[in-house]
Design a protein around this motif. Structure first.
Motif, PDB file in Angstrom:
ATOM      1  N   ILE B 293       0.853  -1.190   0.000  1.00  8.82           N
ATOM      2  CA  ILE B 293       0.000   0.000   0.000  1.00  8.82           C
ATOM      3  C   ILE B 293       0.889   1.240   0.000  1.00  8.82           C
ATOM      4  O   ILE B 293       1.641   1.479   0.948  1.00  8.82           O
ATOM      5  N   CYS B 294       0.773   2.033  -1.057  1.00  8.41           N
ATOM      6  CA  CYS B 294       1.636   3.193  -1.232  1.00  8.41           C
ATOM      7  C   CYS B 294       1.471   4.154  -0.061  1.00  8.41           C
ATOM      8  O   CYS B 294       0.358   4.402   0.404  1.00  8.41           O
ATOM      9  N   THR B 295       2.595   4.677   0.411  1.00 12.26           N
ATOM     10  CA  THR B 295       2.530   5.601   1.548  1.00 12.26           C
ATOM     11  C   THR B 295       2.067   6.988   1.123  1.00 12.26           C
ATOM     12  O   THR B 295       1.943   7.882   1.948  1.00 12.26           O
ATOM     13  N   HIS B 296       1.843   7.163  -0.180  1.00 14.14           N
ATOM     14  CA  HIS B 296       1.400   8.472  -0.638  1.00 14.14           C
ATOM     15  C   HIS B 296      -0.113   8.582  -0.509  1.00 14.14           C
ATOM     16  O   HIS B 296      -0.623   9.261   0.358  1.00 14.14           O
ATOM     17  N   ALA B 297      -0.857   7.875  -1.386  1.00 13.95           N
ATOM     18  CA  ALA B 297      -2.313   7.961  -1.315  1.00 13.95           C
ATOM     19  C   ALA B 297      -2.960   6.589  -1.271  1.00 13.95           C
ATOM     20  O   ALA B 297      -4.159   6.464  -1.459  1.00 13.95           O
ATOM     21  N   GLY B 298      -2.172   5.560  -1.045  1.00 14.52           N
ATOM     22  CA  GLY B 298      -2.773   4.264  -0.761  1.00 14.52           C
ATOM     23  C   GLY B 298      -3.011   3.347  -1.943  1.00 14.52           C
ATOM     24  O   GLY B 298      -3.594   2.285  -1.779  1.00 14.52           O
ATOM     25  N   CYS B 299      -2.583   3.719  -3.129  1.00 15.83           N
ATOM     26  CA  CYS B 299      -2.742   2.794  -4.248  1.00 15.83           C
ATOM     27  C   CYS B 299      -1.837   1.585  -4.022  1.00 15.83           C
ATOM     28  O   CYS B 299      -0.801   1.702  -3.372  1.00 15.83           O
ATOM     29  N   PRO B 300      -2.198   0.443  -4.587  1.00 19.67           N
ATOM     30  CA  PRO B 300      -1.276  -0.677  -4.511  1.00 19.67           C
ATOM     31  C   PRO B 300      -0.100  -0.428  -5.454  1.00 19.67           C
ATOM     32  O   PRO B 300      -0.309  -0.231  -6.647  1.00 19.67           O
ATOM     33  N   LEU B 312       7.377   0.839  -8.657  1.00 15.10           N
ATOM     34  CA  LEU B 312       6.700   2.051  -9.112  1.00 15.10           C
ATOM     35  C   LEU B 312       5.238   1.998  -8.718  1.00 15.10           C
ATOM     36  O   LEU B 312       4.577   0.971  -8.854  1.00 15.10           O
ATOM     37  N   CYS B 313       4.724   3.125  -8.232  1.00 11.67           N
ATOM     38  CA  CYS B 313       3.284   3.208  -7.954  1.00 11.67           C
ATOM     39  C   CYS B 313       2.615   3.825  -9.172  1.00 11.67           C
ATOM     40  O   CYS B 313       3.032   4.879  -9.649  1.00 11.67           O
ATOM     41  N   PRO B 314       1.577   3.189  -9.720  1.00 14.13           N
ATOM     42  CA  PRO B 314       0.991   3.678 -10.963  1.00 14.13           C
ATOM     43  C   PRO B 314       0.159   4.940 -10.764  1.00 14.13           C
ATOM     44  O   PRO B 314      -0.171   5.604 -11.728  1.00 14.13           O
ATOM     45  N   CYS B 315      -0.187   5.262  -9.534  1.00 15.53           N
ATOM     46  CA  CYS B 315      -1.111   6.387  -9.354  1.00 15.53           C
ATOM     47  C   CYS B 315      -0.430   7.729  -9.570  1.00 15.53           C
ATOM     48  O   CYS B 315      -0.902   8.552 -10.334  1.00 15.53           O
ATOM     49  N   HIS B 316       0.687   7.976  -8.865  1.00 19.51           N
ATOM     50  CA  HIS B 316       1.374   9.253  -9.074  1.00 19.51           C
ATOM     51  C   HIS B 316       2.866   9.048  -9.255  1.00 19.51           C
ATOM     52  O   HIS B 316       3.669   9.916  -8.977  1.00 19.51           O
ATOM     53  N   GLN B 317       3.211   7.837  -9.663  1.00 19.57           N
ATOM     54  CA  GLN B 317       4.592   7.538 -10.061  1.00 19.57           C
ATOM     55  C   GLN B 317       5.637   7.684  -8.979  1.00 19.57           C
ATOM     56  O   GLN B 317       6.779   8.031  -9.248  1.00 19.57           O
ATOM     57  N   SER B 318       5.295   7.440  -7.743  1.00 19.48           N
ATOM     58  CA  SER B 318       6.338   7.385  -6.728  1.00 19.48           C
ATOM     59  C   SER B 318       7.161   6.128  -6.972  1.00 19.48           C
ATOM     60  O   SER B 318       6.632   5.112  -7.410  1.00 19.48           O
ATOM     61  N   GLN B 319       8.469   6.216  -6.682  1.00 20.48           N
ATOM     62  CA  GLN B 319       9.332   5.057  -6.878  1.00 20.48           C
ATOM     63  C   GLN B 319      10.055   4.735  -5.576  1.00 20.48           C
ATOM     64  O   GLN B 319      10.537   5.630  -4.893  1.00 20.48           O
ATOM     65  N   GLY B 331       9.205  11.076  -6.839  1.00 21.67           N
ATOM     66  CA  GLY B 331       7.758  11.246  -6.801  1.00 21.67           C
ATOM     67  C   GLY B 331       7.249  11.777  -5.483  1.00 21.67           C
ATOM     68  O   GLY B 331       8.028  12.133  -4.599  1.00 21.67           O
ATOM     69  N   PRO B 332       5.953  11.855  -5.345  1.00 28.66           N
ATOM     70  CA  PRO B 332       5.350  12.559  -4.211  1.00 28.66           C
ATOM     71  C   PRO B 332       5.303  11.780  -2.902  1.00 28.66           C
ATOM     72  O   PRO B 332       4.962  12.357  -1.882  1.00 28.66           O
ATOM     73  N   ALA B 333       5.643  10.492  -2.909  1.00 31.84           N
ATOM     74  CA  ALA B 333       5.581   9.755  -1.644  1.00 31.84           C
ATOM     75  C   ALA B 333       6.748  10.182  -0.762  1.00 31.84           C
ATOM     76  O   ALA B 333       7.855  10.401  -1.244  1.00 31.84           O
TER      77      ALA B 333
HETATM   78  S1  FES Z   1      -0.589   6.634  -4.373  1.00 32.53           S
HETATM   79 FE1  FES Z   1       1.366   5.894  -4.871  1.00 32.53          FE
HETATM   80  S2  FES Z   1       2.225   7.641  -5.695  1.00 32.53           S
HETATM   81 FE2  FES Z   1       0.359   8.396  -5.078  1.00 32.53          FE
END
Ligand code: FES
Ligand code: HEM
Lengths: 560, 370
Positions: B293-300, B312-319, B331-333
């Protein structure tokens, strides 16, 4: 009021007597006549708000149809409908019913797609309508209230979109829901409380679809309906604005009466909006939820995009750097808070307050009923261009992974382009727009002073070549035009002042006799020669003083 | 004003009607009105409403070729609209009756694939044609008139009289003097307002009770299982591979925050591995497990690029770099993905040693306090 059959003017036809019977009971004819006589200005850009209204009606109709089949529950069920690839899969009842709507309800897929397309049309037309109001200064006193109502309706429309999009509970909408949840959590101090109040616990719980459902089909539509009614009542009270032009003043409205012209065109537009949404709903697939699959918190579909109107938020979220603020006492303001709650909040607050801001800056507190051409208000136009550029950078960044993939650019480069672009490009847009406005203004003045370029080159006795200019009005002893600029479009081509004859009608073969048309035009004093003779350029343009309101095809003359 | 009788007990006495509602009936007798033509009456009413008809371009002359053409055109458009509408109904109702069935099967071909486009296209075409017909009618057959309506500013008379009625009542109420009443009203208003929104309290839940945001179904001894529930042993995966695992508890594979990535590092990754301070021994051999679970906005987070060790997180491209304790590198995470402490149980299957040591998923206000 007693009526006898012999009274003068008493209706004799069946329809007439019915109408009289009705009026006896309701005393309604005075109101009806006033309504039918109300004058509406005729300009294409005034249709944008109407398109928004009519697509809302389409949404109400199609949405109500969807509620007959949709089951807003997160209960787990095993799919047993006719779409074979998902049969037996565990999913929420909401997703199951949305699948059934698509595959087992005759015409259900059509209605779902129609609803979604109408939603896109609804938000788009609101936004374009808003831009029209902004760039022409229609929000100025006395219309600030309606501007604010409009901005609130835009926000509600976005909320409608977000809640609606979440309802089918497919993989894509679940991803959106997860981000909504994170945004709520990111609010300082109260975030977790707000989240628990809305989701009834931690993400995802069992309540959110049901709650979004009631917001989507009852709460927000009811508020929207009330605001639309208020918007329209105020509009009718204040009457429309109009672009400056011959005969148009701050104290009149020039155009068509509601009945029959305006009413017929508006009804036509209702059908067009409905028709376009329906054709798109049938022909162009949108949100094929069966391909996304049921929501699962551990899965995501790559390159998932929200509907276009949420794209700017997605973009700002991608661009904003990872700046968590760690406060004393081990409290944190998450980075996510800034690009979502703060930026979006600021954008809509500034938008809503813009009329007040402009009033403060310009000190202009007068009432205005005549619109401005964007070029005549360079600062506002440039500010608008700046805001639009900022928005566009965010919006494009919302799809930067798709762009990076398509054009084989590194994602990190795209992100940096967006980060720098969102700061650097808006001021550049401001300067460019400002310059363009000044240039256009200057050109208008030039044509007013020197006349229209005719393209006719003449050689003077001394051998010099000059281009002949056609003055637009009376000239002084130096041959300079004496017309002042009145805020209306200045004709720049000879055809616009009747330099060419009207075309003969007929598509394959003429349906008119050319000689006849020629005669008619002479008789009507049209054309260049006639236009030079009688111009009413010195009157105020007020009908009572003999001014002549414009009617589209005629040469357009500056007012006053 | 008519004078109604107002004596007590009276039914009204002589009840004479007042003037008629609305228009200037004193100026125009019914006879005069009856003698006027439709056009004259129309203009008379318009003028009374402040509307002046400035200019009328009559429609095409009756019987002229122009008119005939327009009538033919518009008639055709309306007829076509009707045809489309009927055709749409026939396809809608006839499918599965005398036409092939409309229902999709997997194949998505044949009649069922064109049912929706056909119904929609015909439905839309019918509506569009009606709209086009109406617009053509106004453009080609109705007279074009240009009308001007006056716009009025607010009337001083209305303002003064309406204002007087309001202010007078306010004076009479004496609220300005009767302080006790205003105060009690304010008190009452506050109380009632609160009472009316009080039931919303039912929505409020304490997010800190039991720390629901900081706990997941993982705990000591819970096996790591695949989506289908099968447990995993060291050696099941190739080095360099990633598998999504769930806690072996009921509903574990759908729990919102439990999804975890079990990663087997390649030898060179093991060599380069620099775990977060104090978390050096959470893995097992060359295996590490990080929250999905991404620490940014929770996308897998989902895309694992082996060569760069980045997730890579597909939602906002945090790596996130798996060799640096899943620290965000772009990225934003802002926070590393939490690591799940793992080991192997007596039967040789992967199990968790405890829950995550910190809250997984998006950051929130008091995350670091609990
Ligand atoms: S939720 Fe993963 S980068 Fe935003
Ligand atoms: C005012 C503007 C509205 C907007 C912008 C809007 C938007 C949306 C969107 C984007 C969806 C997802 C559609 C999809 O499945 O692809 C949706 C679904 C839905 N909407 Fe609306 N809607 C609006 C009004 C309404 C109204 C007034 C109703 C009912 C009275 C309604 C009822 C529904 C229902 C039941 C669904 C779920 C059905 C499904 O997705 O299969 N909507 N809406």
């Amino acid at each position: 009021m007693a009526r006898t059959a012999t009274a003068p003017g008493a209706p004799t036809t069946k329809l007439g007597t019915t109408a009289a019977e009705l009026d006896d009971r309701l005393v309604i004819s005075g109101w009806l006549r006033r309504t039918m006589n109300k004058v509406y200005p005729d300009h294409w850009s005034f249709l944008l708000g109407e398109i928004a209204l009519y697509s809302f009606i389409v949404l109400l109709l199609s949405g109500t149809y969807l509620t007959l089949f949709f089951d807003a529950s997160m209960r787990e069920v095993a799919y047993a409908g006719s779409y074979a690839p998902l049969r037996g899969v565990e999913m929420s009842a909401a997703y199951d019913s949305a699948l059934r709507l698509s595959f087992d309800v005759r015409g259900g897929l059509f209605m779902r797609q129609l609803h979604h397309w109408a939603a896109l049309l609804f938000v788009s037309s609101i936004v374009v309508h808003l831009l029209r109001i902004f760039f022409t200064g229609a929000f100025r006193r006395p219309r600030e209230t309606n501007w604010t109502i409009g901005v609130v309706m835009l926000v509600l429309a976005l909320l409608m979109g977000v809640t609606g999009y979440s309802l089918p509970d497919d993989l894509l909408s679940g991803t959106g829901l997860r981000i909504i949840s994170a945004i709520l959590l990111s609010i300082p101090v109260v975030g977790t409380w707000v989240h628990f109040a809305i989701f009834n616990g931690p993400y995802v719980g069992e309540s959110i679809i049901g709650r979004f459902y009631i917001a989507h089909v009852l709460l927000i539509p009811a508020i929207l309906l009330a605001l639309i009614a208020l918007h329209l009542i105020i509009l009718v009270k204040q009457k429309h604005t109009q672009f400056p032009g011959p005969g148009r003043t701050e104290h009149n409205v020039v155009g068509n009466r509601l009945f029959p012209t305006f009413a017929a065109k508006a009804t036509g537009l209702v059908f067009l909006v409905f028709g376009v949404s329906a054709a798109l709903g049938g022909l162009v697939q949108i949100n094929p939820i069966w391909l996304w699959g049921p929501y699962n918190p551990a899965q995501v579909s790559s390159a998932s995009q929200p509907d276009w109107y949420i794209g700017f938020l997605d973009g700002s979220t991608r661009l904003f750097p990872a700046w968590d603020m760690n406060l004393p006492g081990n409290y944190t303001i998450p980075a996510l808070f800034w690009p979502t709650v703060v930026i979006a909040g600021a954008m809509f607050t500034v938008l809503a307050l813009y009329p007040v801001i402009e009033r403060k800056l310009t000190g202009d507190t007068a009432s205005h009923h005549l619109l401005q051409r964007p070029r005549d208000v360079p600062v506002r136009t440039a500010l608008g261009a700046m805001a639009l550029t900022f928005y566009t950078v965010l919006w494009i960044s919302g799809g930067n992974d798709v762009i990076a993939l398509k054009f084989d650019i590194s994602l990190n480069a795209m992100t940096w382009v967006g980060r720098i672009g969102m700061i650097v490009l808006p001021p550049i847009a401001y300067v460019i727009a400002y310059r363009i406005c000044l240039g256009l203004q200057q050109h208008d003045r030039e044509v007013l002073e020197h006349g229209i370029e005719t393209g006719v080159i003449r050689r003077l006795p001394n051998g010099e070549f000059i281009e002949v200019h056609q003055p637009l009005g009376p000239v002084d002893e130096h041959g300079h035009g004496e017309l002042a600029y009145g805020g209306a479009p200045v004709p720049k081509k000879m055809n616009q002042i009747g330099g060419a004859r009207r075309a003969i009608r007929g598509f394959f073969s003429p349906t008119e006799n050319p000689a006849q048309v020629e005669l008619e035009q002479r008789a009507e004093d049209r054309g260049l020669a006639a236009a030079e003779g009688d111009r009413e350029l010195t009157s105020s343009g007020r009908p009572s003083e003999g001014g002549r309101p414009s009617d589209g095809g005629r040469p357009q003359e500056p007012r006053d | 004003m008519n004078t109604h009788d107002t004596r007590p007990g009276s039914t009204g006495g002589a009840d004479t009607p007042g003037p008629l509602h609305g228009g200037p009936d004193e100026d125009y007798t019914p006879e005069q009105l009856a003698a006027m033509s439709l056009d004259e009456l129309d203009r008379l009413g318009a003028r009374y409403d402040g509307v002046e008809i400035m200019h009328v371009e009559p429609g095409p002359e009756p019987g002229s070729p122009l008119e005939k053409r327009a009538v033919r055109q518009i008639g055709t458009v309306f007829t076509l609209a009707g045809l489309c509408a009927f055709a749409s109904v026939v396809i809608y109702a006839g499918s599965g009756w005398f036409l092939p069935t409309w229902q999709w099967s997997v194949s998505e071909s044949g009649w069922s694939a064109i049912f929706t486009p056909l119904v929609g296209a015909l439905f839309g075409a019918a509506m569009i044609l009606v709209g086009v017909g109406l617009v053509l009618y106004t453009k080609k057959l109705l007279p074009h008139e240009t009308a001007v309506q006056d716009k009025h500013d607010a009337s001083a008379f209305d303002r003064a009289t309406a204002g007087a009625t309001l202010v007078r009542t306010a004076h009479n109420s004496g609220l300005a003097r009767r302080k006790l009443i205003t105060r009690s009203l304010a008190f009452m208003g506050g109380g009632l307002g609160l009472m009316l929104i009080m039931p919303l309290g039912g929505l409020i839940k304490n997010p800190n009770t039991g720390d629901p945001l900081g706990t997941t179904p993982w705990k000591q001894g819970v096996r790591l299982t695949r989506l289908d529930g099968s447990p995993i042993r060291p050696g099941d995966q190739e080095p360099g591979s990633l598998e999504t695992v769930f806690p072996a508890v009921p509903g574990g594979n759908r729990a919102a925050n439990a999804a975890t990535m079990l990663i087997r590092l390649r030898p060179e990754q093991v060599a380069a591995n620099r775990p977060r301070p104090g978390q050096g021994n959470l893995g097992y051999g060359d295996y590490v497990a990080y929250s999905k679970i991404c620490t940014h906005a929770g996308c897998p987070v989902s895309l694992y690029e082996q060569e760069t060790s980045r997730i890579l997180c597909p939602c906002h491209q945090s790596q996130f770099d798996v060799t640096q304790g899943a620290k965000p590198v772009f990225g934003p995470a802002s926070r590393p993905l939490p690591q799940l402490p793992i080991t192997v149980d007596a039967s040789g299957y992967f199990v968790a040693r405890s829950d995550y040591l910190e809250a997984v998923g998006p950051t929130y206000w008091n995350r670091r306090r609990i």
